[in-house]
Write a protein that holds these residues in place. Structure first.
Motif, PDB file in Angstrom:
ATOM      1  N   LEU C  20       0.865  -1.179   0.000  1.00 62.35           N
ATOM      2  CA  LEU C  20       0.000   0.000   0.000  1.00 62.35           C
ATOM      3  C   LEU C  20       0.901   1.228   0.000  1.00 62.35           C
ATOM      4  O   LEU C  20       1.960   1.213   0.627  1.00 62.35           O
ATOM      5  CB  LEU C  20      -0.867   0.018   1.264  1.00 62.35           C
ATOM      6  CG  LEU C  20      -1.867  -1.118   1.416  1.00 62.35           C
ATOM      7  CD1 LEU C  20      -2.460  -1.116   2.809  1.00 62.35           C
ATOM      8  CD2 LEU C  20      -2.970  -0.996   0.385  1.00 62.35           C
ATOM      9  N   PHE C  31      -4.552   2.473  -2.690  1.00 62.65           N
ATOM     10  CA  PHE C  31      -4.655   1.023  -2.859  1.00 62.65           C
ATOM     11  C   PHE C  31      -4.648   0.757  -4.361  1.00 62.65           C
ATOM     12  O   PHE C  31      -5.620   1.012  -5.055  1.00 62.65           O
ATOM     13  CB  PHE C  31      -5.954   0.514  -2.221  1.00 62.65           C
ATOM     14  CG  PHE C  31      -5.870  -0.908  -1.731  1.00 62.65           C
ATOM     15  CD1 PHE C  31      -5.112  -1.856  -2.402  1.00 62.65           C
ATOM     16  CD2 PHE C  31      -6.541  -1.294  -0.573  1.00 62.65           C
ATOM     17  CE1 PHE C  31      -5.034  -3.152  -1.936  1.00 62.65           C
ATOM     18  CE2 PHE C  31      -6.463  -2.594  -0.101  1.00 62.65           C
ATOM     19  CZ  PHE C  31      -5.714  -3.527  -0.785  1.00 62.65           C
ATOM     20  N   GLU C  35      -2.639  -4.567  -6.643  1.00 62.24           N
ATOM     21  CA  GLU C  35      -2.517  -5.068  -5.274  1.00 62.24           C
ATOM     22  C   GLU C  35      -3.891  -5.465  -4.741  1.00 62.24           C
ATOM     23  O   GLU C  35      -4.032  -6.452  -4.026  1.00 62.24           O
ATOM     24  CB  GLU C  35      -1.898  -3.986  -4.375  1.00 62.24           C
ATOM     25  CG  GLU C  35      -0.540  -3.501  -4.840  1.00 62.24           C
ATOM     26  CD  GLU C  35       0.530  -4.578  -4.728  1.00 62.24           C
ATOM     27  OE1 GLU C  35       0.407  -5.438  -3.833  1.00 62.24           O
ATOM     28  OE2 GLU C  35       1.466  -4.577  -5.550  1.00 62.24           O
ATOM     29  N   LEU C  36      -4.901  -4.683  -5.101  1.00 62.03           N
ATOM     30  CA  LEU C  36      -6.271  -4.971  -4.671  1.00 62.03           C
ATOM     31  C   LEU C  36      -6.700  -6.339  -5.196  1.00 62.03           C
ATOM     32  O   LEU C  36      -7.225  -7.175  -4.451  1.00 62.03           O
ATOM     33  CB  LEU C  36      -7.200  -3.886  -5.217  1.00 62.03           C
ATOM     34  CG  LEU C  36      -8.629  -3.865  -4.690  1.00 62.03           C
ATOM     35  CD1 LEU C  36      -8.633  -3.572  -3.204  1.00 62.03           C
ATOM     36  CD2 LEU C  36      -9.443  -2.809  -5.421  1.00 62.03           C
ATOM     37  N   ILE C 127     -12.095  -5.073   1.980  1.00 56.08           N
ATOM     38  CA  ILE C 127     -11.075  -4.043   1.756  1.00 56.08           C
ATOM     39  C   ILE C 127     -10.912  -3.215   3.013  1.00 56.08           C
ATOM     40  O   ILE C 127      -9.794  -2.948   3.469  1.00 56.08           O
ATOM     41  CB  ILE C 127     -11.469  -3.147   0.565  1.00 56.08           C
ATOM     42  CG1 ILE C 127     -11.632  -3.988  -0.703  1.00 56.08           C
ATOM     43  CG2 ILE C 127     -10.445  -2.059   0.351  1.00 56.08           C
ATOM     44  CD1 ILE C 127     -12.174  -3.209  -1.863  1.00 56.08           C
ATOM     45  N   LEU C 131      -7.612  -2.866   5.459  1.00 56.07           N
ATOM     46  CA  LEU C 131      -6.968  -1.592   5.792  1.00 56.07           C
ATOM     47  C   LEU C 131      -6.905  -1.430   7.298  1.00 56.07           C
ATOM     48  O   LEU C 131      -5.897  -0.980   7.848  1.00 56.07           O
ATOM     49  CB  LEU C 131      -7.759  -0.435   5.182  1.00 56.07           C
ATOM     50  CG  LEU C 131      -7.492  -0.162   3.716  1.00 56.07           C
ATOM     51  CD1 LEU C 131      -8.372   0.963   3.231  1.00 56.07           C
ATOM     52  CD2 LEU C 131      -6.032   0.201   3.505  1.00 56.07           C
TER      53      LEU C 131
END
Lengths: 404, 187, 139
Positions: C20, C31, C35-36, C127, C131
Motif C-alpha cells: 500500500l 490502494f 494489489e487490490l 477491503i 486496511l
C-alpha cells in the motif's frame, strides 16, 4: 547450425538492397523533375540518408531504452530474471552477457537492442515478470537473444533508416510539387513548350513514385521484420528445446489487453509481440511487423522436435504450402533431429506463484528506484523513497518507532 | 611461360582454399574449447553451491542423513576427478546430479525449509546452475557435432588429416532437473 | 508515488505480501488496482478482479470535498461511498488504476472498526477490514 542462421540472411539482404534501389530511383527521378538532373537528386537522397544514419547512430540504444523508461538491473535485483538471461546466453553461444532492463509497465512485452552483439541489451516489462513462469520467461528471453544473435537489430535499424529516408523524400517532394503547381505551374509548362512531353512523363513517373515508394518500402520493411520474427521463434525453440514454453508465453501475451505506454515505432520489430496491436485487430495482414500471435503459437505447438527444420515443417504444415518454408536452407541442413525436453520443474515441484513473482518484481523495481527497505519486527515491511528525510518512522501496523 | 603462370595460379588458389578451410576448422575447434570451458565454469559453480546448501538444510532435515551424505560424497568425488577426462567426469557429475535431485525432492516435504528465504534463494541458484550445465552441455555437443562434421566432409577432411584435427568426444551428463526426461539425442 | 493531496513522496507499506502507498504527511492511503486484485485473490474470493470495476460503477457521492487526481494517470477521480453505515468516502480512478483513502476518512474508518468490527463479508467490507488490519496502530 548457429552461425549459419546468423550469416544466412541472403533473402533479407536482397530485400534491403531492393529498398536501397528504391531510394536511388526515387532520388534520381525527383532530381530529374526538379533540377532536370538525376545526379542532383541522388546526392540529396544520399545526404538525407547519411544524416538519418548519424542520428540513428548517436541516438543509440541508451536513448531508446530511456524512451521506454527502462531501468537497468543487476543480478541481486532480480536473480531469477538474471539467471534466465544467463541460461539463454549460454544456450545461444553469445559471448557477452547482455545488459538487462526492466520497464515498469503492466503490459506484457519484451525487446532487445544492440547493433553490436557484444553490447546488447534486453528489456522486459514488470507485467511480464509477474505473469510468466520460468519456462515461459525462458522462451521469451530466448526469442530476444535470438534477435541479438541473428543480428536482427542491425538489419532492422538499416531497414528503418532506408524506410525513413524514402518517406521523408517523398513527403517533401510532394509538398514542393503541389506548391509549384499552385503558384507557378502555368509558367513552367508554357516556358518549356518543346520538352513538354518528356517533362510530362517525368512528372507522371515522379508522382507515381512519390505515392508508391513509401508504401512499397513499408511493405518490404514489414516482410523483413516478419521473417526475422519466425526465425527468432525457431531459434528460441532450438535454445530452450522447449517450444511449448514460448507458445504458452505468447498465449498469455496475446490474451493481455494492456497496451505498452512507452512503445516506439522504430523499435516495434524488436518487441516480442507488436506493441501497437489494437484490440480485436487481426494483426495478420501485410501491414504488420509481426506475424499473428495465434499462428506463431500453432507453429510452436505443432513442433515435434526442437530443430529449425522441425519448425520449418510445422510452418509448412500450418500453411499447407507446397514446399516453401520460412527458415533459411543452410540453417536446416546443418542441424540434425533434436528432441524436446520436458517441462520444468519436474512434476510435483512447485514454482513461485503469481503473488511471489509480483513481490519479487516490485522488490526489484524498488531497488532500482533506490527505495530503502526497513523490516519491522511485526512482519510489516516499509519502503522509504530516496527523498525521505527524518531519522525515524512509525510502523503503522504495530506502532513501533523504528530508527532509519 | 604460360604453363608456369597457370601452374602458379593453381598453386595460389589451392593455398588460399587450404588456408580458408584451415581457419574454419580452427574457429570451430576454438568454439568447442570455449564451450568446454563454459561447462567447467558451471560445474565448479555447482560444487561451490553445495556446502552452502548443506549448511542451510541440515538444521531442518535431521532425519535425512543418508540423502545429505550421498550429496556430500558425490560432490567430493566429482571435485577429485575434476581434471580427468570427459568420460570419468560425466559419470561423477551424473552421480552428483542424481543425489541433488533426490535431496530437492525430499526437501519438498519440509514446509519450514521451503519457507526459509535463504533456502529459496539457494534453490533458485541451484535450479539455474543445473539449467546452465545442461545448456552449456547442449551448446558443447552442438559445437562438437559441427566440428566433427567439418573434419569428416571433403575437402576439409583432407586439411584436417594433414594438420592433425581430431574428432572430439560428446559430453553426457545427468543434471538434477532432468532425472526422468528423455536424453537429448543426436542422430 | 506522489500523494494526490499533499504532493509529497509516499512511503510503501508491505503487509502480508500486499503493498500500500501511504502518505506520512496527511495519512492518506493509495490502494493500487493490481494489489487490490492480489489481496482479494489471496482471500480466495471467486470472481476477483471484478471488485474495482464494481466500485467504479457505484453512484457518485455528493461531496464538497475537493476532487483528487489519480496519482497514476493524472485524471480526476470519482467520489463514492464504500461500505455501509456509516460508509467511507473514497476516491476511485475511473480508468481502474486504484482507490484513494483520505487521511481523515481512514482515521474515521479505523475508529469505527474498533467499535464494531465489520461482520459483513462482501468485497468492500473486506477491503475496509484489510486496511483496518494494516493500519492497526494508526488509531
Amino acid at each position: 547450425m548457429w552461425e549459419q542462421i546468423g550469416s544466412n540472411q541472403r533473402k533479407s539482404v536482397i530485400l534491403v538492397v531492393a529498398m536501397a534501389l528504391l531510394l536511388v530511383v526515387i532520388g534520381y527521378v525527383l532530381g530529374l523533375y526538379f533540377f532536370g538532373n538525376g545526379m542532383g537528386g541522388l546526392i540529396i537522397a544520399l545526404v538525407v540518408w547519411a544524416i538519418l544514419n548519424l542520428v540513428g547512430y548517436f541516438q543509440g540504444d541508451s536513448i531508446l531504452l530511456g524512451m521506454a523508461k527502462a531501468k537497468k538491473i543487476s543480478r541481486d535485483d532480480h536473480p531469477r530474471l538474471y539467471n534466465v538471461v544467463e541460461e539463454m546466453k549460454i544456450a545461444s553461444g553469445l559471448e557477452k552477457m547482455p545488459d538487462i532492463y526492466i520497464i515498469d509497465d503492466q503490459a506484457l512485452n519484451a525487446f532487445a537492442t544492440g547493433r553490436d552483439i557484444n553490447k546488447a541489451a534486453v528489456a522486459v516489462t514488470s507485467g511480464l515478470l509477474e505473469k510468466l513462469n520460468r519456462d515461459e520467461l525462458q522462451g521469451v528471453i530466448g526469442h530476444e537473444l535470438a534477435h541479438i544473435k541473428n543480428r536482427d537489430v542491425l538489419l532492422m535499424t538499416m531497414c528503418s533508416i532506408l524506410l525513413g529516408t524514402i518517406v521523408i523524400l517523398s513527403w517533401y517532394a510532394s509538398r514542393v510539387m503541389f506548391f509549384n503547381a499552385m503558384v507557378g505551374g502555368r509558367r513552367t509548362s508554357s516556358s518549356q513548350g518543346g520538352g513538354g512531353a518528356a517533362q510530362l512523363i517525368i512528372l507522371a513517373v515522379a508522382l507515381l513514385l512519390m505515392i508508391l515508394a513509401p508504401i512499397a518500402a513499408q511493405l518490404i520493411y514489414f516482410a523483413v521484420s516478419r521473417k526475422r520474427e519466425y526465425l527468432a521463434d525457431a531459434s528460441s525453440a532450438l535454445y530452450t528445446r522447449y517450444p511449448d514454453g514460448l507458445a504458452s508465453a505468447l498465449e498469455k501475451l496475446g490474451a493481455s489487453t494492456c497496451q505498452l505506454k512507452s512503445a516506439n515505432k522504430a523499435t516495434a520489430p524488436m518487441y516480442i509481440v507488436n506493441p501497437f496491436r489494437k484490440k480485436g485487430m487481426a494483426a495478420s495482414d501485410l501491414s504488420s511487423t509481426h506475424p499473428p500471435i495465434s499462428e506463431r503459437i500453432r507453429i510452436l505447438r505443432a513442433m515435434g522436435g526442437a530443430s529449425p527444420s522441425e519448425y520449418d515443417r510445422a510452418y509448412q504444415q500450418i500453411h499447407q504450402k507446397g514446399g516453401r518454408g520460412i527458415i533459411p536452407g543452410s540453417a536446416i541442413s546443418a542441424a540434425g533431429a533434436i528432441s524436446l525436453r520436458a517441462a520444468s520443474p519436474a512434476a510435483g515441484k512447485k514454482e513461485p506463484g503469481e503473488m511471489q513473482r509480483k513481490r519479487e518484481t516490485s522488490d526489484a523495481l524498488w531497488k532500482v528506484n533506490k527505495y530503502r527497505t526497513i523490516d519491522c519486527e511485526c512482519g510489516t515491511r516499509l519502503r522509504l523513497p530516496p527523498g525521505f528525510r527524518g531519522n525515524r518512522v512509525r510502523c503503522p501496523h504495530c506502532g513501533r518507532t523504528i530508527s532509519v | 611461360m604460360l604453363a608456369a603462370y597457370i601452374i602458379g595460379g593453381i598453386v595460389v588458389i589451392l593455398a588460399v582454399i587450404f588456408v580458408a578451410l584451415y581457419n574454419a576448422l580452427v574457429k570451430l575447434r576454438n568454439q568447442v574449447k570455449n564451450a568446454w570451458a563454459q561447462i567447467d565454469v558451471q560445474l565448479k559453480r555447482r560444487h561451490d553451491l553445495i556446502p552452502n546448501l548443506m549448511e542451510t538444510v541440515k538444521g531442518y532435515m535431521k532425519h535425512e542423513r543418508e540423502t545429505l551424505e550421498a550429496v556430500t560424497k558425490a560432490r567430493n568425488l566429482a571435485q577429485q576427478v575434476a581434471s580427468s577426462g570427459a568420460g570419468v567426469r560425466s559419470r561423477a557429475e551424473s552421480e552428483l546430479g542424481a543425489a541433488l535431485g533426490k535431496l530437492i525432492a525430499v526437501a519438498e516435504s519440509y514446509p519450514d525449509l521451503k519457507a526459509n528465504q535463504n533456502f529459496l534463494a539457494l534453490q533458485e541458484e541451484l535450479t539455474s546452475t543445473e539449467n546452465k550445465i545442461s545448456f552449456s552441455r547442449q551448446y558443447y555437443n552442438d559445437s562438437v557435432l559441427r566440428y566433427n562434421n567439418q573434419t569428416m566432409v571433403f575437402p576439409s577432411s583432407l586439411v584436417a588429416g594433414m594438420a592433425g584435427f581430431k574428432a572430439d568426444d560428446f559430453f553426457e551428463i545427468t543434471v538434477a532437473a532432468e532425472k526422468e526426461t528423455p536424453k537429448v539425442s543426436f542422430t | 508515488m506522489i500523494c494526490p493531496v499533499c504532493k509529497s513522496d509516499m512511503i510503501v507499506v508491505e503487509y502480508k505480501d500486499i503493498e500500500l502507498d501511504h502518505c506520512l504527511d496527511c495519512g492518506g492511503v493509495w490502494f493500487d488496482a493490481g494489489e487490490l486484485a492480489l489481496m482479494l485473490q489471496s482471500l480466495e474470493i471467486a470472481g476477483h478482479g471484478l471488485c474495482l470495476a464494481e466500485i467504479i460503477k457505484f453512484p457518485e457521492a455528493i461531496s464538497s470535498e475537493k476532487k483528487r487526481r489519480c496519482p497514476i494517470c493524472g485524471h480526476r477521480m470519482k467520489k463514492t461511498i464504500l461500505g455501509k453505515e456509516p460508509g467511507t468516502l473514497i476516491d476511485v480512478c475511473d480508468r481502474g488504476d486504484g482507490l484513494w483513502f483520505d487521511g481523515g476518512e481512514l482515521a474515521q474508518l479505523l475508529k469505527h472498526l474498533v467499535k464494531s468490527p465489520g461482520k459483513e463479508q462482501n468485497e468492500p467490507q473486506k477491503i475496509i477490514n484489510f486496511l483496518g488490519e494494516v493500519f492497526h496502530a494508526q488509531e
